[in-house]
Design an enzyme around this catalytic site. Structure first.
Site, PDB file in Angstrom:
ATOM      1  N   LYS A   1      10.688  30.555 -15.287  1.00  0.00           N
ATOM      2  CA  LYS A   1      10.818  30.917 -16.685  1.00  0.00           C
ATOM      3  C   LYS A   1       9.482  31.112 -17.556  1.00  0.00           C
ATOM      4  CE  LYS A   1      14.488  27.180 -18.093  1.00  0.00           C
ATOM      5  NZ  LYS A   1      14.183  26.978 -16.344  1.00  0.00           N
TER       6      LYS A   1
HETATM    7  C1  LIG Z   1      16.052  26.777 -15.983  1.00  0.00           C
HETATM    8  C2  LIG Z   1      16.382  26.789 -14.449  1.00  0.00           C
HETATM    9  C3  LIG Z   1      17.648  27.016 -14.401  1.00  0.00           C
HETATM   10  C4  LIG Z   1      18.699  28.104 -15.435  1.00  0.00           C
HETATM   11  O1  LIG Z   1      18.790  29.134 -15.546  1.00  0.00           O
HETATM   12  P1  LIG Z   1      19.205  29.336 -17.016  1.00  0.00           P
HETATM   13  O2  LIG Z   1      18.692  31.326 -17.672  1.00  0.00           O
HETATM   14  O3  LIG Z   1      19.186  28.826 -18.246  1.00  0.00           O
HETATM   15  O4  LIG Z   1      20.776  29.653 -16.663  1.00  0.00           O
HETATM   16  C5  LIG Z   1      17.403  27.481 -12.579  1.00  0.00           C
HETATM   17  N1  LIG Z   1      17.126  27.354 -12.357  1.00  0.00           N
HETATM   18  C6  LIG Z   1      16.236  26.866 -12.685  1.00  0.00           C
HETATM   19  C7  LIG Z   1      14.776  26.261 -11.324  1.00  0.00           C
HETATM   20  C8  LIG Z   1      15.834  26.445 -13.934  1.00  0.00           C
HETATM   21  O5  LIG Z   1      14.328  25.596 -14.318  1.00  0.00           O
END
Ligand SMILES: *Cc1c(COP(=O)(O)O)cnc(C)c1O
Length: 447
Positions: free
Chosen positions: A107
């Site tokens: 993210k």
């Molecule tokens: C947010 C997150 C996900 C999921 O991603 P999405 O875009 O919500 O599908 C998977 N793994 C980690 C470590 C995350 O922080």
């Protein structure tokens, strides 16, 4: 570029409005009116380009009409100050490591890109006026991961102040230190309640007229176009690195998914011409999308807690974007849309026990340490890859972010990267808050 709402009942927005508002007036998600096909010559030469150059090309297709190109290049280069390597884990299976950014999870890219784009628009606005405009205030509720990505993405970005609301005692110490030790323009607010209380406080603040007169408020929700679209950079870069290895002919991309923002950005990449043969969405026990693929019915439910907690989503927001994309903005029937989706995307779902077993097996066989999220992606490739295909799964977080769980499952002592260790040495600063909106409002009115 103009942006329309997936619910079809809100006015068309420009990029600035879509970024500042996040959600359309009709509670729909913004979609770009056009997705540009990138030229053949770009794909022919992509293996010669580095991550930043590739990303700048992709960003120009999305944002080039609305952002000065020099500024856009600056934003892209600043956002991607780290690498996302692909590493072979075993025969035909590669990990795309998205965890080399500031908070060691994928993210980071979306959060930083959004911060810099928002700053760009604030400066544009201020440029025409003589006096300083006030700060823009970002409110974000978090159960752990989002707060750290947003706080670090916005850290030190002038003109923007971030308030991270999190439930007291319910966030792991490793996660908490990533947004409570930063200082500067980041304020951590420790709410005496649960995550839902934090979210309610944020929503109430956006609806409070007096507060909105007093200060400019915005959110950094993951559905924001400036947060989700830049994730497409990852997939173009992965393709380039696989092409350089001579392995890009029959690529299957597997994305551990929760709110489906990451995989949705990959699908946008596919629409831009990225030659990925097919996709797999890997779920934990929260299997709503998996069920949709099997039955054609979308039945959201309350999320269940799992080892891969960043994927504990019972009603994935970006499902609306996927449907909108493949129904050609509701022109196709539900059946035709479902057919198009199942032709391109398959699913997988794993229980906690299976996640643990996968982590153990992978470690024993290959020495590679998976985190619980990446484990879902890896196993979906082991189970679903067809002869002749090469699979790449996203490793979405560094295993040290979940050190206690990982060490417990594997009997390891996972090394903590220096960046994370530095957070852990920092001094915690937070503002204690009740879950009563009157208290939160009174606090904000004094800022
Ligand atoms: C947010 C997150 C996900 C999921 O991603 P999405 O875009 O919500 O599908 C998977 N793994 C980690 C470590 C995350 O922080």
């Amino acid at each position: 570029m103009k942006y329309y709402s997936t619910n079809g009942k809100a006015p068309i927005a420009d990029l600035q409005k879509a970024v500042v508002k996040g959600l359309a007036e009709d509670r729909g998600l913004y979609m770009p009116e056009a997705i540009k096909l990138l030229p053949k010559v770009f794909f022919d030469n992509i293996q010669e380009m580095n991550f930043q150059q590739i990303a700048y090309n992709v960003a120009s297709a999305f944002f080039g009409e609305d952002v000065d190109l020099d500024a856009l290049q600056d934003i892209v280069y600043d956002t991607l100050s780290f690498d996302c390597p692909v590493k072979q884990v075993k025969e035909n299976i590669y990990a795309l490591e998205l965890f080399h950014g500031p908070t060691l999870a994928f993210k980071d890219v979306g959060a930083r890109f959004m911060a810099r784009l928002l700053q760009y628009f604030i400066r544009q606005e201020a440029g025409g006026r003589s006096q300083e405009t006030g700060d823009v205030n970002v409110l974000v509720a978090t159960s752990g991961d989002t707060g750290s990505a947003v706080a670090n993405g916005f850290l030190g970005v002038e003109g923007i102040h971030v308030y991270v609301l999190y439930p007291k005692g319910k966030v792991s110490p490793i996660q908490e230190c990533q947004f409570t030790t930063l200082g500067k323009n980041i304020t951590a607010i420790e709410v005496d309640g649960v995550f839902d209380d934090c979210q309610t406080l944020v929503k109430s603040a956006f609806m409070d007229e007096e507060l909105n007169q007093h200060m400019m408020l915005t959110s950094a929700n993951s559905i924001n176009v400036a947060r989700f679209l830049p994730q497409a950079f990852y997939y173009f870069n992965a393709f380039a690195r696989m092409k350089a290895l001579g392995k890009a002919g029959n690529l299957v991309m597997c994305v551990p998914s929760g709110n489906f923002g990451n995989i949705c950005s990959a699908l946008f990449g596919h629409e831009m011409g990225l030659p990925i043969k097919r996709f797999i969405a890997a779920n934990n026990a929260n299997d709503i999308f998996f069920k949709y693929l099997q039955t054609g019915k979308y039945e959201p439910k309350a999320s269940v807690q799992t080892l891969a907690n960043a994927m504990d989503v019972g009603d994935p927001s970006n499902f609306a974007r996927i449907i909108n994309l493949y129904s050609q903005n509701n022109k196709l029937t539900d059946e035709a849309t479902h057919h198009r989706i199942t032709n391109l995307i398959s699913g997988a779902t794993y229980s906690n026990e299976q996640i643990k077993e996968t982590m153990r097996q992978c470690y024993a066989e290959t020495g590679y340490i998976l985190d619980p999220h990446g484990a879902c992606g890896y196993q979906a490739l082991v189970d679903g890859l067809q002869p002749g295909e090469i699979g790449v799964f996203c490793e979405t977080a560094h295993p040290a972010k979940f050190k206690e769980k990982v060490d417990d499952i594997l009997g390891t002592d996972v090394e903590i990267p220096e960046r994370l260790a530095a957070f852990m040495r920092g001094e915690k600063q937070s503002v204690e808050m009740t879950k009563d909106f009157a208290d939160f409002k009174a606090y904000l009115m004094k800022q």
